[in-house]
Scaffold this motif. Structure first.
Motif, short mmCIF file in Angstrom:
data_model
loop_
_atom_site.label_atom_id
_atom_site.label_comp_id
_atom_site.label_asym_id
_atom_site.label_seq_id
_atom_site.Cartn_x
_atom_site.Cartn_y
_atom_site.Cartn_z
N VAL A 52 29.05 43.66 36.39
CA VAL A 52 29.04 45.12 36.56
C VAL A 52 30.10 45.55 37.57
O VAL A 52 30.83 46.52 37.35
CB VAL A 52 27.64 45.58 37.00
CG1 VAL A 52 27.63 47.06 37.32
CG2 VAL A 52 26.61 45.25 35.94
N ILE A 53 30.20 44.83 38.67
CA ILE A 53 31.19 45.18 39.70
C ILE A 53 32.61 44.98 39.17
O ILE A 53 33.49 45.80 39.40
CB ILE A 53 30.94 44.37 40.98
CG1 ILE A 53 29.60 44.78 41.58
CG2 ILE A 53 32.06 44.57 41.98
CD1 ILE A 53 29.17 43.96 42.76
N ILE A 54 32.81 43.89 38.46
CA ILE A 54 34.14 43.63 37.89
C ILE A 54 34.50 44.71 36.87
O ILE A 54 35.63 45.21 36.86
CB ILE A 54 34.19 42.23 37.26
CG1 ILE A 54 34.03 41.17 38.35
CG2 ILE A 54 35.48 42.01 36.49
CD1 ILE A 54 33.83 39.78 37.83
N ARG A 55 33.55 45.11 36.04
CA ARG A 55 33.82 46.15 35.04
C ARG A 55 34.14 47.48 35.71
O ARG A 55 35.05 48.20 35.29
CB ARG A 55 32.65 46.29 34.09
CG ARG A 55 32.53 45.09 33.15
CD ARG A 55 31.58 45.33 32.05
NE ARG A 55 32.27 46.20 31.09
CZ ARG A 55 31.64 46.89 30.16
NH1 ARG A 55 30.36 46.82 30.02
NH2 ARG A 55 32.33 47.65 29.33
N TRP A 56 33.39 47.86 36.75
CA TRP A 56 33.66 49.12 37.44
C TRP A 56 35.03 49.08 38.12
O TRP A 56 35.74 50.09 38.18
CB TRP A 56 32.57 49.42 38.46
CG TRP A 56 31.41 50.16 37.86
CD1 TRP A 56 30.20 49.65 37.54
CD2 TRP A 56 31.38 51.53 37.48
NE1 TRP A 56 29.41 50.62 36.98
CE2 TRP A 56 30.12 51.79 36.94
CE3 TRP A 56 32.31 52.57 37.55
CZ2 TRP A 56 29.74 53.05 36.47
CZ3 TRP A 56 31.94 53.83 37.09
CH2 TRP A 56 30.67 54.06 36.56
N THR A 57 35.39 47.94 38.65
CA THR A 57 36.71 47.81 39.27
C THR A 57 37.82 47.97 38.24
O THR A 57 38.81 48.67 38.48
CB THR A 57 36.83 46.44 39.97
OG1 THR A 57 35.78 46.32 40.93
CG2 THR A 57 38.16 46.30 40.67
N GLN A 106 36.44 42.86 27.53
CA GLN A 106 36.19 41.43 27.44
C GLN A 106 35.10 40.99 28.42
O GLN A 106 34.30 40.12 28.08
CB GLN A 106 37.47 40.63 27.69
CG GLN A 106 38.49 40.75 26.58
CD GLN A 106 37.96 40.23 25.24
OE1 GLN A 106 37.30 39.22 25.19
NE2 GLN A 106 38.22 40.98 24.19
N VAL A 107 35.07 41.56 29.59
CA VAL A 107 34.05 41.20 30.57
C VAL A 107 32.67 41.70 30.10
O VAL A 107 31.67 41.04 30.31
CB VAL A 107 34.38 41.78 31.97
CG1 VAL A 107 33.22 41.66 32.92
CG2 VAL A 107 35.59 41.08 32.53
N GLY A 108 32.64 42.81 29.40
CA GLY A 108 31.39 43.37 28.95
C GLY A 108 30.82 42.77 27.68
O GLY A 108 29.66 43.03 27.34
#
Length: 114
Positions: A52-57, A106-108
């Motif tokens: 979640v943090i990586i996606r928001w970033t 891709q992260v999601g």
């Protein structure tokens, strides 16, 4: 308000040219806290494993480059000057947006079950 006056008031000069927009030392004080907070968010995202943090970033980064792309395009359209350097700047920002959005999706994605 005329756009050249708007850019002139924001960036400290009357012309609002691309070189002043990108390389001026006379930038107003309001973007510095914003840029500092975005850089801290991105730096701290390097040390996390939470999706979640990586996606928001990544989404923050894509939005930031999107705003930069729009402001640069508006400034170039206002001035009417299109140089190879300006086209390279627009292309690089568009590439950064596409890469950020690609990694965002891709992260999601969920892992396929075997």
């Amino acid at each position: 308000m005329k756009s050249s006056l708007l850019f002139g008031n924001l960036w400290g000069s009357g012309s609002g040219s691309l070189s002043q927009l990108c390389f001026s030392l006379g930038l107003p004080s309001w973007p510095w806290p914003f840029l500092t907070s975005i850089s801290l968010i991105m730096w701290n995202a390097l040390y996390t494993a939470e999706k979640v943090i990586i996606r928001w970033t990544l989404l923050t980064e894509a939005c930031y480059f999107g705003v930069q792309f729009l402001v640069t395009t508006a400034t170039l359209a206002e001035n009417g000057h299109l140089s190879p350097g300006a086209l390279f700047l627009l292309a690089s920002r568009l590439l950064f947006i596409l890469v950020s959005i690609y990694y965002y999706y891709q992260v999601g994605r969920r892992a396929k079950k075997a």
